[in-house]
Motif scaffolding. Structure first.
Motif, mmCIF file in Angstrom:
data_model
loop_
_atom_site.group_PDB
_atom_site.id
_atom_site.type_symbol
_atom_site.label_atom_id
_atom_site.label_comp_id
_atom_site.label_asym_id
_atom_site.label_seq_id
_atom_site.Cartn_x
_atom_site.Cartn_y
_atom_site.Cartn_z
ATOM 1 N N PHE A 187 0.871 -1.171 0.000
ATOM 2 C CA PHE A 187 0.000 0.000 0.000
ATOM 3 C C PHE A 187 0.910 1.223 0.000
ATOM 4 N N PRO A 188 0.932 1.987 -1.100
ATOM 5 C CA PRO A 188 1.871 3.096 -1.213
ATOM 6 C C PRO A 188 1.711 4.158 -0.115
ATOM 7 N N LEU A 189 2.834 4.651 0.323
ATOM 8 C CA LEU A 189 2.878 5.684 1.343
ATOM 9 C C LEU A 189 2.038 6.895 0.943
ATOM 10 N N LYS A 190 2.073 7.286 -0.319
ATOM 11 C CA LYS A 190 1.309 8.460 -0.767
ATOM 12 C C LYS A 190 -0.193 8.259 -0.566
ATOM 13 N N ALA A 218 8.096 12.015 4.987
ATOM 14 C CA ALA A 218 8.539 10.839 4.226
ATOM 15 C C ALA A 218 8.350 11.058 2.722
ATOM 16 N N LYS A 219 7.228 11.660 2.347
ATOM 17 C CA LYS A 219 7.001 11.964 0.931
ATOM 18 C C LYS A 219 8.059 12.936 0.415
ATOM 19 N N ASP A 247 6.215 1.368 0.224
ATOM 20 C CA ASP A 247 5.163 0.923 1.126
ATOM 21 C C ASP A 247 4.992 1.942 2.257
ATOM 22 N N PHE A 248 3.789 2.007 2.805
ATOM 23 C CA PHE A 248 3.527 2.962 3.894
ATOM 24 C C PHE A 248 4.454 2.768 5.075
ATOM 25 N N VAL A 269 7.595 5.006 6.192
ATOM 26 C CA VAL A 269 7.486 6.228 6.994
ATOM 27 C C VAL A 269 8.543 6.257 8.099
ATOM 28 N N ILE A 270 9.012 5.101 8.509
ATOM 29 C CA ILE A 270 10.037 5.058 9.558
ATOM 30 C C ILE A 270 11.309 5.772 9.124
ATOM 31 N N GLU A 271 11.545 5.864 7.829
ATOM 32 C CA GLU A 271 12.717 6.571 7.329
ATOM 33 C C GLU A 271 12.692 8.052 7.733
ATOM 34 N N ALA A 272 11.504 8.607 7.881
ATOM 35 C CA ALA A 272 11.380 10.000 8.300
ATOM 36 C C ALA A 272 11.793 10.185 9.757
#
Length: 91
Positions: free
Chosen positions: A32-35, A68-69, A77-78, A81-84
């Motif tokens: 499920f894409p993060l966007k 994240a975006k 994948d959603f 978001v942890i990368e942010a």
């Protein structure tokens, strides 16, 4: 370590075992894409606003997804978001 602790406690959920190992390895195969997750959060916030409902946790999550975006993770994948959060975790 966080994944191990959470998976053994009362808030354990199947999502931890599905997404956790990939997140640890910084691999985000798109289910499920993060966007789309951020769009859904934005829509939920709009609905909450229309009925004067405070949603501070959703608002904070939305801001994190926007960061994240901005890092180019929209199509990941959603769980990416942890990368942010990683820059803050490394301080």
């Amino acid at each position: 370590m966080v994944l191990q602790v959470v998976s053994q406690g009362a808030i354990s959920a199947p999502m931890y075992s599905v997404k956790g190992p990939s997140m640890i390895q910084s691999l985000y195969p798109t289910a499920f894409p993060l966007k789309h997750q951020q769009k859904d959060l934005r829509l939920a916030l709009g609905l909450a606003e229309s009925v004067s409902q405070s949603t501070p946790i959703a608002a904070a999550a939305n801001e994190l997804y926007k960061v994240a975006k901005s890092h180019g993770l929209s199509d990941e994948d959603f769980s990416a978001v942890i990368e942010a959060l990683k820059p803050k975790l490394q301080q």
